[in-house]
Design an enzyme around this catalytic site. Structure first.
Site, PDB file in Angstrom:
ATOM      1  N   GLU A  49      -2.336  -1.401   0.735  1.00 45.12           N
ATOM      2  CA  GLU A  49      -1.269  -0.572  -0.027  1.00 45.12           C
ATOM      3  C   GLU A  49      -0.537  -1.716  -1.016  1.00 45.12           C
ATOM      4  O   GLU A  49      -0.003  -1.130  -2.040  1.00 45.12           O
ATOM      5  CB  GLU A  49      -0.955   0.692  -0.129  1.00 45.12           C
ATOM      6  CG  GLU A  49      -1.910   2.384   0.715  1.00 45.12           C
ATOM      7  CD  GLU A  49      -1.616   1.782   2.617  1.00 45.12           C
ATOM      8  OE1 GLU A  49      -2.294   1.144   2.373  1.00 45.12           O
ATOM      9  OE2 GLU A  49      -2.785   2.777   2.397  1.00 45.12           O
ATOM     10  N   PHE A 111       3.085  13.795  12.371  1.00 49.16           N
ATOM     11  CA  PHE A 111       2.145  12.973  12.056  1.00 49.16           C
ATOM     12  C   PHE A 111       1.931  12.429  10.312  1.00 49.16           C
ATOM     13  O   PHE A 111       1.911  12.841   9.218  1.00 49.16           O
ATOM     14  CB  PHE A 111       0.544  12.774  12.654  1.00 49.16           C
ATOM     15  CG  PHE A 111       0.037  12.212  12.065  1.00 49.16           C
ATOM     16  CD1 PHE A 111      -0.905  11.357  12.745  1.00 49.16           C
ATOM     17  CD2 PHE A 111      -1.661  11.927  11.163  1.00 49.16           C
ATOM     18  CE1 PHE A 111      -1.443   9.824  13.167  1.00 49.16           C
ATOM     19  CE2 PHE A 111      -1.899  10.946  11.259  1.00 49.16           C
ATOM     20  CZ  PHE A 111      -2.624  10.224  11.451  1.00 49.16           C
ATOM     21  N   GLN A 112       2.523  10.574  10.901  1.00 48.57           N
ATOM     22  CA  GLN A 112       1.928  10.026   9.303  1.00 48.57           C
ATOM     23  C   GLN A 112       3.643  10.112   8.347  1.00 48.57           C
ATOM     24  O   GLN A 112       3.472  10.177   7.221  1.00 48.57           O
ATOM     25  CB  GLN A 112       0.846  10.607   8.609  1.00 48.57           C
ATOM     26  CG  GLN A 112      -0.065   9.210   9.443  1.00 48.57           C
ATOM     27  CD  GLN A 112      -1.560   9.241   8.619  1.00 48.57           C
ATOM     28  OE1 GLN A 112      -1.691   9.886   7.790  1.00 48.57           O
ATOM     29  NE2 GLN A 112      -2.047   7.720   9.028  1.00 48.57           N
ATOM     30  N   LYS A 161       2.230  17.617   0.946  1.00 48.87           N
ATOM     31  CA  LYS A 161       1.279  18.599   0.857  1.00 48.87           C
ATOM     32  C   LYS A 161       0.710  19.788   0.679  1.00 48.87           C
ATOM     33  O   LYS A 161      -0.356  19.874   0.016  1.00 48.87           O
ATOM     34  CB  LYS A 161      -0.057  18.191   2.215  1.00 48.87           C
ATOM     35  CG  LYS A 161      -1.059  18.484   2.122  1.00 48.87           C
ATOM     36  CD  LYS A 161      -2.014  18.128   3.937  1.00 48.87           C
ATOM     37  CE  LYS A 161      -3.273  18.723   3.436  1.00 48.87           C
ATOM     38  NZ  LYS A 161      -4.615  18.111   3.020  1.00 48.87           N
ATOM     39  N   MET A 486       6.734 -25.228  -0.170  1.00 50.56           N
ATOM     40  CA  MET A 486       7.306 -24.920  -0.840  1.00 50.56           C
ATOM     41  C   MET A 486       8.549 -25.277   0.203  1.00 50.56           C
ATOM     42  O   MET A 486       9.888 -25.672   0.465  1.00 50.56           O
ATOM     43  CB  MET A 486       8.260 -23.772  -2.017  1.00 50.56           C
ATOM     44  CG  MET A 486       9.796 -24.259  -2.102  1.00 50.56           C
ATOM     45  SD  MET A 486       9.977 -25.421  -3.155  1.00 50.56           S
ATOM     46  CE  MET A 486       8.733 -24.435  -4.643  1.00 50.56           C
TER      47      MET A 486
HETATM   48  C1  LIG Z   1       6.105 -12.837   1.152  1.00 52.48           C
HETATM   49  C2  LIG Z   1       7.057 -13.879   1.444  1.00 52.48           C
HETATM   50  N1  LIG Z   1       6.847 -14.358   2.905  1.00 52.48           N
HETATM   51  C3  LIG Z   1       7.423 -15.442   2.850  1.00 52.48           C
HETATM   52  C4  LIG Z   1       8.399 -16.223   2.134  1.00 52.48           C
HETATM   53  C5  LIG Z   1       8.992 -17.204   2.463  1.00 52.48           C
HETATM   54  N2  LIG Z   1       8.488 -18.740   1.570  1.00 52.48           N
HETATM   55  C6  LIG Z   1       8.564 -18.957   0.045  1.00 52.48           C
HETATM   56  S1  LIG Z   1       7.382 -20.445  -0.538  1.00 52.48           S
HETATM   57  C7  LIG Z   1       6.979 -20.131   1.155  1.00 52.48           C
HETATM   58  C8  LIG Z   1       5.542 -20.956   1.023  1.00 52.48           C
HETATM   59  C9  LIG Z   1       3.863 -20.769   0.651  1.00 52.48           C
HETATM   60  O1  LIG Z   1       3.273 -21.133   0.779  1.00 52.48           O
HETATM   61  P1  LIG Z   1       1.594 -22.005  -0.002  1.00 52.48           P
HETATM   62  O2  LIG Z   1       1.746 -20.364  -0.810  1.00 52.48           O
HETATM   63  O3  LIG Z   1       1.212 -22.429   0.763  1.00 52.48           O
HETATM   64  O4  LIG Z   1       2.967 -22.416  -1.630  1.00 52.48           O
HETATM   65  P2  LIG Z   1       2.744 -23.959  -1.735  1.00 52.48           P
HETATM   66  O5  LIG Z   1       4.122 -23.761  -1.666  1.00 52.48           O
HETATM   67  O6  LIG Z   1       2.138 -24.988  -0.494  1.00 52.48           O
HETATM   68  O7  LIG Z   1       2.771 -24.233  -3.460  1.00 52.48           O
HETATM   69  C10 LIG Z   1       7.097 -19.513   1.294  1.00 52.48           C
HETATM   70  C11 LIG Z   1       6.755 -19.503   3.271  1.00 52.48           C
HETATM   71  C12 LIG Z   1       8.357 -15.465   0.505  1.00 52.48           C
HETATM   72  N3  LIG Z   1       8.712 -16.096  -0.360  1.00 52.48           N
HETATM   73  N4  LIG Z   1       7.798 -14.194   0.773  1.00 52.48           N
END
Ligand SMILES: Cc1ncc(C[n+]2csc(CCOP(=O)(O)OP(=O)(O)O)c2C)c(N)n1
Ligand SMILES: [Mg+2]
Lengths: 572, 167
Positions: A49, A111-112, A161, A486
């Protein structure tokens, strides 16, 4: 004739011009799915979803129409929450329909059962629990109206529902009556005139545009206004595409638009951040002074008078005190600004701006966005540049979150509104692939590219099958740095290179993964393979997952460390 | 903006649609954005379709500005009355249960009289007193009765209304 709630649901959707819904069934919404085949509305069956919510979001951002999704009660509803919050932060018009247990069971821990109206209250523009079938049509009408007007946003409608099964004479209300909802669209002329006076006095103006310009379809007005007052333009991440980054001369040769400063903020260009830091007038249009833009608030545009145009009064003087607030729709306000500026043109404007524009040119030349592609190892920025080049910029780009998102923002030149779909406010990893699918549903013949990270892509990879089985030929470009890059960059710079929990060496074989889903997988490990892989991917009329094995520890620069002034950038 | 700044107290009136969940939208706005609520009252108006909330909050001017705007942004909010901008009257009622014995009864009744309060319940050892007034008056009677032994207090929270124009 009497209709059942589930039929009224579709009658209303048809009245609202809904062409497609993204959904996933369950007990609480079977009544709706039972009626679905009788109506001429396309349904895209997702695999999670969250995917449905992001697809509706991608569809909405790409088209400007309201995106619609439909899910069941309980876990179906909670799975959409990240998608709803993503849309809320970026003002995306969406209506989310959730099933609910029968009214008699509400509050019984049935439920749900989950209180999705309570859960989603802080991340929706508004939400509803429909308790009687008599209210259903009115609520749906209001939901669409609220989603698309004023500052747009997601609206959730919870459907018990028994309401879907109950019968009533169908009547669609002609108009919406909401006493407490009167968005101010018409910009106040007095304020416009004050803005004009400030513009006349300014020697170093900068226009700072945000996603509001795109939402208001005010790109042309923005360009005209900038030209009239001869001001350079920077945009937020959300504003990319509202002002053309590249200009094409009659021979078709492209060059950087001299009025374009690039994006500002934490990973903004040197010239954009310097221009804002030295401007004597900052004209903010449809932007909200987010902390990723301002850095240290007290050091943001310290020498500037600030004009702020926004449709949402709460955005004005929230983070930064504004000198001339203009509440109104960006298009309306820009049109009025253009009128007063045309009536009373600024004298010797080119002369007046020459020193300022020369300064900006110098900033651009001293520290352009730059990276070095040497040797075999692929630089991620190189991949983004090649993606741009090989489609001539004609694509809708979505991104995941992290370095991939910032490189996409920096190195893909966005020239038209609604060509970059990215989770700016919430920063949701896993947004890009489903958003790309939503955009591709809206524009089956356009090239849609998700610029992805190896981490983010795994957050909604299940939607690859949705793309495959619906013949939606999205292209995913994974910049695989084997890191949550990042976060790793922050650890490198501010946490003693303690790369705790950011290494993603253990990864699936993305090419085989694509294959397993029935998509096409391609891999480039050396620089010379980048171009052929992209060319091949663009030529295939199926979903393609491209894996670019890139330099592992490349950083995104410039970077403003959190809490610093935006003029205090770390450069490469 | 510093949401936690303890600036001055301010009274705000909020006319809302009388529907389920509206109060939680208002309360949720305050908790979600870190605004303070010192007290809140709500009841139907003469139009049964509308309720009126009176709330007291605190913060500096910028925070107050933001609170008023955010309230206005709620779809079910019909009108926000920012009492900073006008003269207004405000009242609150308190029920005060105070220990009453041979030595203190007369004193309590004298205080009740001075404050134009009322004794609404009497038992062998306690009086329950009803008093209406503004902040200052309620604080004052609580202080005086406090010296005699208050065991319980229930306050309604403030209601407020703008003064009618003189002409
Ligand atoms: C759902 C979620 N969880 C954690 C983060 C924190 N976060 C920001 S950037 C990042 C790294 C993303 O890694 P990747 O997709 O490999 O991208 P890269 O920076 O390596 O290009 C994380 C964990 C986020 N933005 N969103
Ligand atoms: Mg990565």
């Amino acid at each position: 004739m009497k209709l059942k709630g589930a039929q009224i649901f579709f009658e209303c959707l048809q009245k609202e011009g809904v062409e497609v819904i993204f959904g996933f069934p369950g007990g609480a919404v079977i009544d709706i799915y039972h009626e679905l085949p009788k109506y001429d509305i396309r349904h895209i069956l997702v695999r999670h979803e969250q995917g449905a919510a992001h697809m509706a979001d991608g569809y909405a951002r790409a088209t400007g129409k309201v995106g619609v999704c439909l899910v069941t009660s309980g876990p179906g509803a909670t799975n959409t929450v990240t998608g709803i919050a993503t849309a809320y932060m970026d003002s995306v018009p969406m209506v989310i329909f959730t099933g609910q247990v029968p009214t008699a069971l509400i509050g019984n821990d049935a439920f749900q059962e989950v209180d999705i109206v309570g859960i989603s209250r802080p991340c929706t523009k508004h939400n509803y629990l429909v308790k009687h079938v008599d209210d259903l049509a009115t609520v749906i009408k209001e939901a669409f109206f609220l989603a698309r007007t004023g500052r747009p946003g997601p609206v959730l409608v919870d459907l018990p529902k028994d309401v879907l099964g109950a019968q009533i004479e169908f009547r669609y209300p002609k108009k919406v009556e909401l006493k407490g909802y009167r968005p101010t669209l018409d910009a106040h002329l007095g304020q416009i005139k004050r803005a004009h006076q400030a513009i006349k006095k300014s020697k170093r103006p900068v226009i700072y545009a945000g996603g509001g310009v795109i939402i208001a379809e005010a790109g042309e007005e923005l360009a005209r206004f900038a030209e009239l007052i001869q001001a350079p333009v920077t945009t937020t991440l959300m504003g990319l595409g509202s002002f053309p980054a590249m200009l094409e001369d009659p021979t078709g040769r492209k060059e950087l638009n001299p009025w374009w400063l690039g994006m500002l903020g934490m990973h903004g260009t040197f010239r954009a951040n310097m221009a804002v830091s030295n401007a004597d007038l900052l004209i903010a249009v449809g932007a909200r002074f987010d902390d990723r833009v301002t850095g240290k608030v007290s050091g943001f545009a310290p020498k500037a008078k600030i004009i702020h145009v926004d449709v949402d009064p709460t955005s004005i003087s929230k983070n930064v005190v504004v000198d001339i607030p203009i509440v109104g729709d960006c298009k309306n306000a820009l049109q009025k600004l253009i009128q007063v500026c045309e009536k009373e043109p600024l004298e010797d404007i080119e002369q007046a701006r020459s020193a300022w524009m020369e300064q900006i040119r110098q900033w651009r030349e001293t520290y352009p966005l730059a990276y070095k592609q040497e040797g075999d190892i692929i630089k991620p920025q190189y991949v983004v540049e090649k993606l741009y080049e090989l489609c001539n910029g004609n694509a809708i780009v979505t991104t995941e979150v992290g370095q991939n998102q910032m490189w996409a923002a920096q190195y893909f030149h966005f020239n038209k509104p609604r060509t970059l779909l990215t989770s700016g406010g919430l920063g949701t990893m896993g947004y890009g692939l489903p958003a790309a699918i939503g955009a591709q549903v809206a524009f089956p013949d356009r090239l849609v590219i998700d610029i992805a990270g190896d981490g983010s892509i795994q957050m909604n990879i299940q939607e690859l099958i949705t793309a495959v089985c619906n013949c939606l030929p999205v292209k995913v470009a994974i910049l695989n740095n084997r890191y949550l890059g990042m976060v790793r960059q922050w650890q490198e710079l501010f946490y003693d290179k303690n790369y705790c929990a950011t290494c993603l060496d253990a990864a699936p074989d993305f090419v085989k993964l694509a294959d397993a889903y029935g998509a096409v997988g391609l891999r480039a490990t050396r620089a010379e393979e980048v171009e052929p892989v992209i060319r091949e991917a663009f030529s295939i009329k199926k979903p393609v997952l491209m894996e670019f094995v890139v330099a592992q520890e490349e950083g995104v620069y410039p970077m403003v460390p959190a809490g610093k002034n935006i003029s205090e950038m770390l450069l490469v | 903006m510093n949401m936690h700044s303890n600036g001055q107290k301010h009274t705000i009136g909020v006319v809302v649609e009388n529907r389920p969940g509206v109060l939680s939208r208002v309360a949720g706005l305050f908790s979600g954005r870190g605004f303070n609520i010192e007290c809140l009252t709500v009841a139907e108006t003469i139009d049964p379709g509308q309720s009126r909330i009176t709330l007291v909050t605190s913060g500096d001017q910028q925070v107050l500005e933001q609170i008023v705007k955010q309230l206005n942004k709620l779809i079910n909010v019909i009108k926000v009355i920012d009492f900073r901008e006008m003269e207004f009257v405000n009242r609150e009622m308190a029920l005060i249960k105070v220990r009453a014995d041979q030595q203190t009864r007369a004193e309590i009744l004298r205080i009740v009289d001075i404050f134009r309060a009322k004794v609404v319940d009497v038992s062998p050892h306690f009086y329950t007193i009803e008093v209406t007034g503004d902040d200052g008056k309620i604080a004052a009677i609580l202080e005086l009765l406090g010296q005699l032994g208050i065991t319980e207090v229930a306050r309604t929270g403030k209601v407020a209304m703008a003064r009618a124009k003189k002409h």
